[in-house]
Design an enzyme around this catalytic site. Structure first.
Site, PDB file in Angstrom:
ATOM      1  CG  HIS A  56      -6.270  -5.007   3.606  1.00 34.73           C
ATOM      2  ND1 HIS A  56      -5.996  -5.799   4.696  1.00 34.73           N
ATOM      3  CD2 HIS A  56      -6.183  -3.728   4.023  1.00 34.73           C
ATOM      4  CE1 HIS A  56      -5.773  -5.011   5.739  1.00 34.73           C
ATOM      5  NE2 HIS A  56      -5.882  -3.758   5.369  1.00 34.73           N
ATOM      6  CG  ASP A  83      -5.530   3.931   1.935  1.00 29.55           C
ATOM      7  OD1 ASP A  83      -4.828   2.960   2.207  1.00 29.55           O
ATOM      8  OD2 ASP A  83      -5.693   4.901   2.714  1.00 29.55           O
TER       9      ASP A  83
HETATM   10  C1  SDX Z   1      -3.483   0.128   4.227  1.00 34.72           C
HETATM   11  O1  SDX Z   1      -2.286  -3.714   7.093  1.00 34.72           O
HETATM   12  C2  SDX Z   1      -3.234  -2.888   7.224  1.00 34.72           C
HETATM   13  O2  SDX Z   1      -4.186  -3.108   7.968  1.00 34.72           O
HETATM   14  C3  SDX Z   1      -3.105  -1.612   6.381  1.00 34.72           C
HETATM   15  C4  SDX Z   1      -4.305  -0.669   6.450  1.00 34.72           C
HETATM   16  C5  SDX Z   1      -4.472  -0.071   7.834  1.00 34.72           C
HETATM   17  O3  SDX Z   1      -5.592   0.329   8.150  1.00 34.72           O
HETATM   18  O4  SDX Z   1      -3.439   0.086   8.545  1.00 34.72           O
HETATM   19  O5  SDX Z   1      -5.483  -1.335   6.094  1.00 34.72           O
HETATM   20  C6  SDX Z   1      -4.102   0.516   5.510  1.00 34.72           C
HETATM   21  O6  SDX Z   1      -2.285   0.143   4.110  1.00 34.72           O
HETATM   22  C7  SDX Z   1      -4.378  -0.345   3.096  1.00 34.72           C
HETATM   23  C8  SDX Z   1      -3.571  -0.794   1.843  1.00 34.72           C
HETATM   24  C9  SDX Z   1      -3.221   0.438   1.025  1.00 34.72           C
HETATM   25  N1  SDX Z   1      -2.278   0.084  -0.066  1.00 34.72           N
HETATM   26  C10 SDX Z   1      -2.681   0.058  -1.340  1.00 34.72           C
HETATM   27  O7  SDX Z   1      -3.836   0.277  -1.725  1.00 34.72           O
HETATM   28  C11 SDX Z   1      -1.557  -0.215  -2.338  1.00 34.72           C
HETATM   29  C12 SDX Z   1      -2.028  -1.241  -3.363  1.00 34.72           C
HETATM   30  N2  SDX Z   1      -2.194  -2.515  -2.705  1.00 34.72           N
HETATM   31  C13 SDX Z   1      -1.095  -3.416  -2.694  1.00 34.72           C
HETATM   32  O8  SDX Z   1       0.165  -2.967  -2.891  1.00 34.72           O
HETATM   33  C14 SDX Z   1      -1.292  -4.673  -1.859  1.00 34.72           C
HETATM   34  O9  SDX Z   1      -2.559  -5.117  -2.085  1.00 34.72           O
HETATM   35  C15 SDX Z   1      -1.048  -4.578  -0.357  1.00 34.72           C
HETATM   36  C16 SDX Z   1       0.302  -4.011  -0.058  1.00 34.72           C
HETATM   37  C17 SDX Z   1      -2.096  -3.732   0.270  1.00 34.72           C
HETATM   38  C18 SDX Z   1      -1.133  -5.976   0.210  1.00 34.72           C
HETATM   39  O10 SDX Z   1      -0.089  -6.694  -0.338  1.00 34.72           O
HETATM   40  P1  SDX Z   1       0.159  -8.243   0.062  1.00 34.72           P
HETATM   41  O11 SDX Z   1      -0.819  -8.730   1.052  1.00 34.72           O
HETATM   42  O12 SDX Z   1       1.612  -8.389   0.388  1.00 34.72           O
HETATM   43  O13 SDX Z   1      -0.210  -8.978  -1.252  1.00 34.72           O
HETATM   44  P2  SDX Z   1       0.794  -9.231  -2.402  1.00 34.72           P
HETATM   45  O14 SDX Z   1       1.575  -7.995  -2.678  1.00 34.72           O
HETATM   46  O15 SDX Z   1       1.519 -10.493  -2.105  1.00 34.72           O
HETATM   47  O16 SDX Z   1      -0.209  -9.455  -3.658  1.00 34.72           O
HETATM   48  C19 SDX Z   1      -0.783 -10.727  -3.914  1.00 34.72           C
HETATM   49  C20 SDX Z   1      -1.041 -10.730  -5.421  1.00 34.72           C
HETATM   50  C21 SDX Z   1       0.218 -10.405  -6.240  1.00 34.72           C
HETATM   51  O17 SDX Z   1       0.044 -10.991  -7.508  1.00 34.72           O
HETATM   52  P3  SDX Z   1       0.683 -12.488  -7.785  1.00 34.72           P
HETATM   53  O18 SDX Z   1       2.134 -12.406  -7.377  1.00 34.72           O
HETATM   54  O19 SDX Z   1      -0.152 -13.425  -6.917  1.00 34.72           O
HETATM   55  O20 SDX Z   1       0.476 -12.710  -9.255  1.00 34.72           O
HETATM   56  O21 SDX Z   1      -1.980  -9.677  -5.744  1.00 34.72           O
HETATM   57  C22 SDX Z   1      -1.347  -8.732  -6.592  1.00 34.72           C
HETATM   58  C23 SDX Z   1       0.146  -8.907  -6.411  1.00 34.72           C
HETATM   59  O22 SDX Z   1       0.838  -8.470  -7.585  1.00 34.72           O
HETATM   60  N3  SDX Z   1      -1.793  -7.402  -6.103  1.00 34.72           N
HETATM   61  C24 SDX Z   1      -2.145  -6.409  -6.907  1.00 34.72           C
HETATM   62  C25 SDX Z   1      -2.556  -5.376  -6.041  1.00 34.72           C
HETATM   63  N4  SDX Z   1      -2.428  -5.767  -4.763  1.00 34.72           N
HETATM   64  C26 SDX Z   1      -1.934  -7.031  -4.815  1.00 34.72           C
HETATM   65  N5  SDX Z   1      -2.163  -6.287  -8.261  1.00 34.72           N
HETATM   66  C27 SDX Z   1      -2.605  -5.109  -8.743  1.00 34.72           C
HETATM   67  N6  SDX Z   1      -3.037  -4.053  -7.973  1.00 34.72           N
HETATM   68  C28 SDX Z   1      -3.017  -4.173  -6.627  1.00 34.72           C
HETATM   69  N7  SDX Z   1      -3.421  -3.143  -5.872  1.00 34.72           N
END
Ligand code: SDX
Length: 428
Positions: free
Chosen positions: A306, A363
């Protein structure tokens, strides 16, 4: 006024430091460009506040979520979705008279124009219900042209708010019925909001239908938990679209489209598909965790991570508890819940996830609960939109009530510098 000092080419500039009611601080940079010629750059707005809002407070480090100051745990336990909708939109918990008036007016707006029923004939049977929802909400605006007016009439706004909250559940349920080739079920004024939705979703004209009160209460709780989440992707989209003074219908339709993305509200459908894949392939959860860590693959553990919560998502904890209760009440033993729990365990004992503060988000378990209620997977994000609608409305209303300017971010240009046109014959 506290300030921060910025030294630009030897010249010192003072910028105001503003503080919110929960002690959050920000550098006010609205005057930065005019005083220094500089802008800030923050792709994805990870360190940028877009507004000052009094609607929802999140503390990502401590897993705190409050709507208008009320903790989500108390609202989930004690309130109802329509009461929470009133709270978010109008700022305070309603008294009995206001609540009864709000609920009864919403109840009487649940029908959609009969001509809109024909729209469903045009969609392919397998149309994704989020595509249907976004276009139907935008189409609502064509039946209420008075809502297009730029200068807002409070009565008109209140009516549009009630129409949207009332009609979104009918539109959603009817898109499901149409996708199954079933006759639509008309809303019943004798039923409350969640009972009515379940009736329109699952009743058939050929037999009686009894709403299960446990299922209805679980749905009401789910909608409360999804009702707002400050400046997330879809709420920011609603604010951005609404800032041009496009109608509330248009702004909400744009929010539905933004929510559809798999990184945002579309994640709940992706979580179920991921769990189904694990079950079908019989692959162990450790393999899934390894895949999610592999940078060469675009696979992510859906429902994990998140932008704000770096400890736990309080909504996930509540949903997990309600999940257990509903499955027990219904006597359904869902193997996907067991897979989800072992996937969570495997991920939370893996340093990759722990170091990056990746925990189950809203989710991760919601899909299992929707499934237990009987909602089909492709409708999961529609359920998210149903819950989020009051939050989107509250964000739009706050932006308009505060007369915020049209959103128009700047950029840093990194394309070609000036070059002259080359005739086609000289292009090789
Ligand atoms: C919602 O914003 C809100 O409030 C949203 C929400 C709402 O109520 O409106 O809460 C609802 O959208 C919840 C999120 C649902 N999405 C997912 O579950 C999809 C999977 N999650 C990710 O794609 C990710 O965690 C996000 C999009 C939710 C957040 O992404 P960020 O904050 O931009 O973080 P990032 O992509 O920069 O990740 C940081 C690191 C990265 O690795 P490094 O580059 O540091 O090596 O964490 C890794 C990412 O690759 N990472 C994951 C991951 N989520 C982040 N690796 C594996 N699996 C994951 N799910």
């Amino acid at each position: 006024m506290n300030t921060v000092k910025l030294n630009v080419n030897g010249k010192e500039h003072e910028l105001p430091l503003i503080e919110g009611t929960e002690g959050e601080k920000a550098i006010e940079i609205s005057g930065l460009r005019s005083s220094t010629g500089l802008i800030t750059s923050d792709t994805g707005y990870k360190s940028t506040g877009s507004t000052k809002s009094a609607i929802t407070y999140l503390d990502g480090e401590n897993g705190i979520l409050r709507y208008r100051g009320y903790p989500i745990e108390q609202l989930a336990e004690k309130s109802t979705f329509l009461e929470v909708a009133y709270l978010l939109v109008y700022g305070n918990l309603p008294g009995k008279v206001e609540l009864d008036d709000f609920v009864s007016k919403i109840t009487r707006h649940t029908l959609i124009h009969e001509d809109m029923k024909k729209f469903y004939e045009g969609y392919p049977a397998k149309a994704h219900p989020m595509g249907v929802l976004a276009s139907m909400i935008s189409a609502l605006s064509t039946f209420y042209p008075e809502a297009q007016k730029s200068d807002l009439d409070p009565e008109e706004v209140d009516t549009t708010i009630r129409r949207l909250i009332a009609k979104i559940s009918t539109i959603a349920a009817w898109s499901y019925k149409k996708s199954q080739g079933f006759p639509v079920m008309y809303p019943q004024n004798r039923l409350n909001y969640c009972d009515n939705f379940l009736y329109m979703m699952f009743a058939q004209p050929t037999e009686d239908y009894e709403v299960n009160p446990v299922v209805s209460r679980a749905l009401d709780t789910l909608l409360i938990l999804h009702a707002d989440h400050e400046q997330n992707c879809s709420a920011s989209t609603v604010r951005m679209a609404g800032s041009s003074h496009a109608s509330l219908y248009a702004a909400i339709s744009s929010g539905v489209c933004a929510l559809w993305g798999p990184l945002h509200g579309g994640a709940n459908q992706q979580v179920l598909e991921m769990l189904e894949q694990i079950r079908k392939e019989g692959s162990d959860v450790k393999m899934m965790v390894e895949r999610a860590k592999d940078k060469s693959s675009s696979f992510r553990l859906m429902g994990f991570g998140h932008r704000v919560y770096k400890n736990f998502d309080p909504r996930a904890n509540i949903i997990k508890k309600v999940c257990d209760e509903v499955l027990e009440e219904l006597g359904t033993d869902d193997p996907l819940l067991d897979i989800a729990k072992s996937l969570e365990e495997a991920a939370l004992s893996d340093s990759y996830f722990v170091e990056r503060n990746l925990y189950p988000n809203v989710d991760f378990y919601s899909g299992i609960l929707y499934r237990a209620i009987g909602i089909p997977t492709e409708m999961f994000t529609v359920m998210f939109a149903l819950g989020r609608l009051p939050g989107w409305i509250a964000q739009w209303k706050e932006m308009r009530d505060n007369n915020e300017p049209i959103s128009r971010p700047r950029q840093i240009y990194v394309g070609h510098t000036k070059r002259d046109y080359v005739e086609l014959s000289n292009r090789g």
